[in-house]
Design an enzyme around this catalytic site. Structure first.
Site, PDB file in Angstrom:
ATOM      1  N   HIS A 123      25.407  -5.554 -57.711  1.00  0.00           N
ATOM      2  CA  HIS A 123      25.614  -5.409 -58.964  1.00  0.00           C
ATOM      3  C   HIS A 123      26.766  -6.103 -59.076  1.00  0.00           C
ATOM      4  O   HIS A 123      27.960  -6.184 -58.592  1.00  0.00           O
ATOM      5  CB  HIS A 123      25.672  -3.847 -59.275  1.00  0.00           C
ATOM      6  CG  HIS A 123      26.800  -2.960 -58.949  1.00  0.00           C
ATOM      7  ND1 HIS A 123      27.721  -3.025 -59.844  1.00  0.00           N
ATOM      8  CD2 HIS A 123      26.947  -2.246 -58.114  1.00  0.00           C
ATOM      9  CE1 HIS A 123      28.817  -2.064 -59.455  1.00  0.00           C
ATOM     10  NE2 HIS A 123      28.254  -1.692 -58.207  1.00  0.00           N
ATOM     11  N   ASP A 135      34.404  -2.723 -56.389  1.00  0.00           N
ATOM     12  CA  ASP A 135      33.259  -1.930 -56.894  1.00  0.00           C
ATOM     13  C   ASP A 135      32.792  -2.993 -58.218  1.00  0.00           C
ATOM     14  O   ASP A 135      33.125  -2.234 -59.318  1.00  0.00           O
ATOM     15  CB  ASP A 135      33.319  -0.645 -57.246  1.00  0.00           C
ATOM     16  CG  ASP A 135      32.053   0.051 -57.454  1.00  0.00           C
ATOM     17  OD1 ASP A 135      31.007  -0.728 -57.514  1.00  0.00           O
ATOM     18  OD2 ASP A 135      32.199   1.183 -58.399  1.00  0.00           O
ATOM     19  N   GLU A 169      24.445  -1.630 -63.445  1.00  0.00           N
ATOM     20  CA  GLU A 169      24.262  -0.758 -62.250  1.00  0.00           C
ATOM     21  C   GLU A 169      25.085   0.654 -62.549  1.00  0.00           C
ATOM     22  O   GLU A 169      24.622   1.593 -62.033  1.00  0.00           O
ATOM     23  CB  GLU A 169      24.751  -1.278 -60.876  1.00  0.00           C
ATOM     24  CG  GLU A 169      24.405  -0.380 -59.814  1.00  0.00           C
ATOM     25  CD  GLU A 169      25.572   0.352 -59.337  1.00  0.00           C
ATOM     26  OE1 GLU A 169      25.436   1.227 -58.396  1.00  0.00           O
ATOM     27  OE2 GLU A 169      26.526   0.482 -59.957  1.00  0.00           O
ATOM     28  N   ASP A 198      26.970  -2.991 -51.846  1.00  0.00           N
ATOM     29  CA  ASP A 198      27.824  -2.570 -52.945  1.00  0.00           C
ATOM     30  C   ASP A 198      28.997  -1.972 -52.269  1.00  0.00           C
ATOM     31  O   ASP A 198      29.135  -0.753 -51.563  1.00  0.00           O
ATOM     32  CB  ASP A 198      26.949  -1.494 -53.663  1.00  0.00           C
ATOM     33  CG  ASP A 198      27.539  -0.697 -54.728  1.00  0.00           C
ATOM     34  OD1 ASP A 198      28.650  -1.401 -55.352  1.00  0.00           O
ATOM     35  OD2 ASP A 198      26.891  -0.271 -55.442  1.00  0.00           O
ATOM     36  N   HIS A 285      36.521   3.307 -59.414  1.00  0.00           N
ATOM     37  CA  HIS A 285      36.235   3.542 -60.825  1.00  0.00           C
ATOM     38  C   HIS A 285      37.630   3.650 -61.645  1.00  0.00           C
ATOM     39  O   HIS A 285      37.602   4.172 -62.478  1.00  0.00           O
ATOM     40  CB  HIS A 285      35.277   4.781 -61.002  1.00  0.00           C
ATOM     41  CG  HIS A 285      33.893   4.412 -60.746  1.00  0.00           C
ATOM     42  ND1 HIS A 285      32.657   5.132 -60.987  1.00  0.00           N
ATOM     43  CD2 HIS A 285      33.355   3.169 -60.248  1.00  0.00           C
ATOM     44  CE1 HIS A 285      31.502   4.637 -60.835  1.00  0.00           C
ATOM     45  NE2 HIS A 285      31.737   3.533 -60.089  1.00  0.00           N
ATOM     46  N   ASP A 304      30.536 -11.830 -43.379  1.00  0.00           N
ATOM     47  CA  ASP A 304      29.860 -12.717 -42.264  1.00  0.00           C
ATOM     48  C   ASP A 304      28.503 -11.822 -41.917  1.00  0.00           C
ATOM     49  O   ASP A 304      27.483 -12.388 -41.397  1.00  0.00           O
ATOM     50  CB  ASP A 304      30.719 -12.631 -41.122  1.00  0.00           C
ATOM     51  CG  ASP A 304      31.824 -13.825 -41.258  1.00  0.00           C
ATOM     52  OD1 ASP A 304      31.693 -14.507 -42.151  1.00  0.00           O
ATOM     53  OD2 ASP A 304      32.788 -13.655 -40.578  1.00  0.00           O
TER      54      ASP A 304
END
Length: 436
Positions: A123, A135, A169, A198, A285, A304
């Site tokens: 996302h 994030d 998302e 994620d 967040h 990787d």
């Protein structure tokens, strides 16, 4: 990564057009790539350069890259520009949520079997309170650099490769759910696997692997075993990221995660380094999720690992003649009734079944959430392929599952057992197949 398992989705508008023309299957046991197809070592500097661009975009657009904000569209434009220049066919898919337009970006690499599609995605949106560099700029950058490495190598995989960056998302997997829900059943059945990334650069990092599909899981675990880096099964984000909509319709999924708001234990700190008792990402967040909020070692290893998985799972060795056993006789599934079975007799093989026994299932049903499916080995051992779920509102089960049946004798009567566990729907087993 979002905080919610579910969220209401606004009226979705779709311009899927050419997207389905290149869409493509269900998961086959992955063969190890030949030395010529070994994945490259992605330059960490390239991945971090993408993060710097995402940080600059957020800084120029109110400090975030959230759904409905200008920073998100600018992020889409940045990634799309890189992919277009590298020779990908890109599609921007629009949807609406919360009264704002959202965007998914899908990029197809030319070639590969159009009936076998391997997808990798992340996302691209942040929360409104910060730039979202770990994030999920980290996963987005790792997937982008893997895609660009495919272009640099002019890779010719046997599967068709598709990369995706999802919107909204953080509001409950809105973008990825929109994509999956608008894929016709025939197109869903062409997706052999979806890999999700994620948060792969958490500052107090752990190394977590999704345990959903055994072949995908083993691919990542084998990679880390080669680095002598121990892994753990990912539980913190289960159902909270973009793999969930794919998993809910029977598409095999897997992925990587480096931790969010949970605290690292003493045992984990001893295993991986870092600080015990502190969150894997203290800026989760928050406004401090900037380019300073990234662990370079974790970002490098996980990026990787993305490339390794795409190179490995994107190369699918053809099944030799005679290794597939199929039953195409229709079997009616009673509504809210007893389980029924369909049998495939396997003969002439030696030894045990493989660790990656492929089970192709084609069940036509008006409400797949009520359907429970098991594979029964010749000795009666049951392997759960699909459970029931009140949230699984689609029809039909057309999917491929992979079972570790290495403890079972290959020869004998294998059975697919199917039961409808709730009322008011109908269906039948159309066909199923075992591939050794």
């Amino acid at each position: 990564m979002n905080l919610f398992r579910r969220a209401a989705v606004g009226a979705a508008t779709l311009a899927i057009g050419g997207l389905l023309a290149t869409a493509a299957p269900a998961i086959a046991a992955a063969a190890a790539p030949s030395p010529a197809l070994a994945a490259p070592d992605l330059p960490l500097a390239n991945v971090k350069a993408h993060l710097s661009q995402l940080q600059s975009i957020a800084s120029a657009n109110g400090g975030n890259r959230a759904h409905g904000r200008p920073g998100y569209k600018a992020s889409i434009d940045y990634v799309k520009g890189k992919l277009d220049a590298a020779g990908f066919t890109t599609t921007v898919q629009q949807f609406t949520s919360g009264g704002a337009t959202g965007y998914n970006l899908v990029a197809d690499w030319p070639g590969g079997d159009p009936n076998k599609v391997l997808m990798a995605g992340a996302h691209l949106d942040s929360v409104s309170s910060g730039p979202g560099i770990n994030d999920n700029g980290s996963g987005s950058a790792g997937v982008l650099e893997t895609a660009l490495a495919v272009s640099r190598a002019q890779l010719k995989p046997t599967k068709h490769l598709r990369f995706a960056w999802w919107g909204a998302e953080e509001l409950g997997m809105v973008g990825s759910r929109h994509y999956v829900n608008n894929l016709p059943t025939a197109e869903r059945s062409k997706v052999s696997g979806y890999l999700n990334f994620d948060m792969i650069g958490s500052p107090n990092a752990g190394y977590f692997v999704y345990d959903d599909d055994p072949v995908i899981e083993k691919t990542f675990k084998d990679y880390y075993a080669g680095l002598n880096v121990p892994t753990e099964i990912e539980t913190e984000g289960d159902g909270r990221s973009d793999h969930a909509p794919f998993k809910n319709v029977g598409i095999p999924v897997g992925g990587l995660f480096s931790g969010a708001e949970r605290a690292k234990s003493s045992a984990q700190a001893q295993k991986w380094g870092g600080t015990a008792g502190q969150a894997f990402d203290r800026c989760y967040h928050s406004s401090c999720d900037t380019t300073t909020n990234v662990n370079d070692t974790a970002l490098d290893r996980n990026s990787d690992a993305i490339a390794h998985a795409v190179w490995t799972l994107g190369t699918d060795t053809p099944v030799p003649p005679g290794d597939a056993y199929e039953n195409t006789t229709d079997v009616t599934i009673p509504d809210n009734g007893a389980a029924v079975t369909s049998t495939v007799n396997v003969t002439g093989r030696t030894g045990n079944a493989p660790a990656a026994l492929k089970v192709d299932v084609d069940i036509r049903h008006t409400w797949r959430g009520d359907v429970v499916i098991d594979l029964l080995a010749p000795d009666g051992t049951a392997y759960r392929l699909k459970g029931s779920s009140g949230n699984d509102s689609a029809d039909n089960v057309i999917a491929t599952y992979t079972v570790d049946a290495s403890s079972e004798s290959a020869n004998g009567a294998w059975k697919l057992r199917v039961q409808d566990v709730a009322a008011q729907d109908t269906g039948y087993i159309n066909s199923w197949k075992l591939t050794f």
